[in-house]
Motif scaffolding. Structure first.
Motif: not given
Length: 296
Positions: A271-274, A258-269
């Motif tokens: 990056q999209n924000t940036i 779950t942490k790996e999935e959340l981390t990937r989602t966090f980085h994607t989000l």
């Protein structure tokens, strides 16, 4: 839509839960060793009890002299706490199968349960529970709990006469696995008694005793029961912690995924924000440039 702040909170919650699970894993592993050591500590004492029975049975063999008990008392060892997988369900199903095999009538059966979780399951699946006991908090609390049960057992034997006594408990099977055990305590196993009484004594000096034989034999059987109950408690509690260890290992794996999935989602989000912020900056710069050119 999830924000970066939402994702950060979820990642922190996952980290906190991961810490709790790792701690519980460590406690379960330490507890397994504690209860296994407690069981081994009785080995030498049980040898002494067996030697006493050998001495008593040399001149008073019991084989063939025991009456058929009228009542059967089954004692089921479970857990007080959860997060141990199917620990309680497994032992209750084992008891159900054994009861069906023995074909004991309800009016001849007494049921005692140790552990709140197993108590509820036994009432739901088998019916009335005559006596309930909580588990001791640690290995040091096993002896007082065994004494409490033996005192009550003595009262029941006075009331109903000799009982067939059977213990049901989970037993560690190595690592984080466990199996179900059934221990027939009373009447004592005839083959075992015959074997004890027929063994050659350990040295040339024949043992002597001054107590009346019945009193001596009763006291030795009492010590035999104490060891058997202590072992059942320690084995069951070691198996409970083995089951909890397995559950925590599965939980830890799920949390890490779950942490790996959340981390990937966090980085994607992030990056999209940036990227969106960069696009806004570029768009604003282009708009300002166009305005400057128009003003010239």
């Amino acid at each position: 839509m999830q924000t970066l702040q939402d994702m950060e909170r979820k990642l922190k919650s996952a980290d906190d839960l991961h810490t709790v699970v790792r701690t519980m894993k460590s406690l379960a592993a330490v507890s397994i060793r504690q209860y296994e050591d407690a069981t081994r500590s009785l080995d030498r004492y049980f040898e002494s009890v067996e030697m006493g029975l050998r001495a008593a049975l040399r001149t008073h063999p019991l084989v063939g002299n025991q009456k058929e008990p009228h009542k059967t008392l089954i004692i089921v060892f479970g857990s007080d706490q959860g997060m141990a997988g199917r620990f309680n369900e497994a032992i209750v199903e084992f008891v159900q199968a054994a009861r069906h095999e023995m074909k004991i009538k309800d009016d001849r059966l007494l049921t005692w349960v140790i552990g709140a979780k197993a108590h509820g399951l036994m009432e739901d699946t088998i019916g009335k529970v005559n006596q309930f006991f909580s588990l001791p908090p640690s290995a040091e609390g096993i002896s007082p709990k065994v004494q409490q049960i033996l005192l009550l057992l003595a009262e029941i034997r006075k009331k109903h006469g000799e009982l067939r006594l059977i213990l049901f408990h989970n037993h560690p099977a190595g690592g984080s696995s466990y199996t179900q055990h059934r221990v027939n305590l009373l009447p004592p196993d005839q083959k075992w008694l015959k074997d004890l009484g027929g063994r050659q004594w350990v040295d040339r000096q024949i043992p002597l005793y001054t107590l009346p034989w019945e009193e001596l034999f009763g006291a030795l059987i009492g010590e035999y029961l104490f060891v058997a109950f202590f072992r059942a408690f320690a084995s069951s509690m070691a198996a409970e912690n083995a089951a909890r260890l397995a559950s925590m290992q599965r939980a830890e794996k799920n949390i890490e995924e779950t942490k790996e999935e959340l981390t990937r989602t966090f980085h994607t989000l992030r990056q999209n924000t940036i990227s969106e912020e960069l696009f806004d900056v570029i768009s604003g710069f282009e708009a300002l440039s166009e305005t400057s050119e128009d003003s010239r």
